[in-house]
Design a protein around this motif. Sequence first.
Motif, short mmCIF file in Angstrom:
data_model
loop_
_atom_site.label_atom_id
_atom_site.label_comp_id
_atom_site.label_asym_id
_atom_site.label_seq_id
_atom_site.Cartn_x
_atom_site.Cartn_y
_atom_site.Cartn_z
N GLU A 1 0.83 -1.21 0.00
CA GLU A 1 0.00 0.00 0.00
C GLU A 1 0.86 1.26 0.00
N THR B 1 2.48 1.65 -3.35
CA THR B 1 1.48 2.09 -4.31
C THR B 1 1.21 3.59 -4.17
N GLU C 1 4.26 5.19 -5.91
CA GLU C 1 4.37 4.96 -7.35
C GLU C 1 3.12 5.35 -8.14
N VAL C 2 1.98 5.43 -7.43
CA VAL C 2 0.72 5.72 -8.13
C VAL C 2 0.11 7.03 -7.64
N LYS D 1 -5.60 6.70 -11.84
CA LYS D 1 -4.96 5.72 -10.97
C LYS D 1 -4.95 4.34 -11.63
N ILE E 1 -1.55 2.36 -12.54
CA ILE E 1 -1.27 1.03 -11.98
C ILE E 1 -0.87 0.06 -13.09
N TRP F 1 2.63 0.87 -14.24
CA TRP F 1 3.60 0.47 -13.21
C TRP F 1 3.79 -1.05 -13.22
#
Length: 320
Positions: free
Chosen positions: A117, A120, A123-124, A277, A281, A284
């Motif tokens: 989490e 994320t 990175e997001v 998002k 994702i 990524w």
Amino acid sequence: MKRILIIFVVTAAIGLSSWQIVQSQDVAGPMDESQIIVARYEWNGVHEISLATLNAEIAALSEYKQKGYQSKAGKLIFLEDLINQRLMLLAAAEAGFDKDETFLKKADDYEHQLMVERLTEIEVDEKIVVTEETLRQYYEENKDTYVDEEKVRATCITLFDKELAQTTLEEIQAGKDIFDAVKELSEKGVLTGPGSNPGDPGDTGFFARDVSARAQAFVDAVFAMEVGEMTEEVFVQDVEEDIYYMIFQKEEHRPERQQTFEEVKPRLEYPLKREMKRKRILEWLEVLIAEGKLKTYPELLPPPVTPEEEEDPENEQSEQ
């Protein structure tokens, strides 16, 4: 085993934020908060909670929750909760939960979840930037979502009594105002269905073409009328097991309208962020798959067992 809990409480005249301890004359200045012990308890050893620890635990809370623990009374409540948590944790460890494999597996899973989490978020979430330009672009691409439906409003008299409906229609056609007629019927308590609201009798409110599949004939009829036009005959509408006898006059017609960007702007950010998002994702994950040099071997997966191939132990025994 001795389990002793001692809580040191300073007199009410002194707040927790200004606690001091008596010092010998050879010590200059106030003592560090880490040396001010506000609680001490014994459980397989001596454990202490300093004022610095207490304040740090409170500071770790959200700003909203911190407000409840700023006073001396609030800090004492938090201190009691903190002690209870630590004592329960020690009791759980004594019960062997800190060595329980099932529990440790769950703890590892939770730790891994928190790690993913947080990564994320980095990175997001932290790489998603919504600007006026992206909002406008999203609006243009999804204009069809932001449209006010075509709607109409009517004055409607709905009755179960066919004869009363026919008599009322004849009175209106003879010159009686439809609003007077609907008001009288409302006061008698005989209205039902569309237009039966006692607070505003006769008014259907604005409705769209898909408002009611059960009364679709009535809906279609109102949409087909001109504003100001009234039914020339009692309109019969079957609604499941009931039959409505209706008289109605179209009052207003609102055509379909495209909502402007400024109107919907406050509602655009959430769906846009969700879309960005999802896209981020996927990008990524493509990078992670490439870096991990992923290879899959689907041909090695066993085929699913069909019902015919499943073995029935009872049938096998009977055959033997």
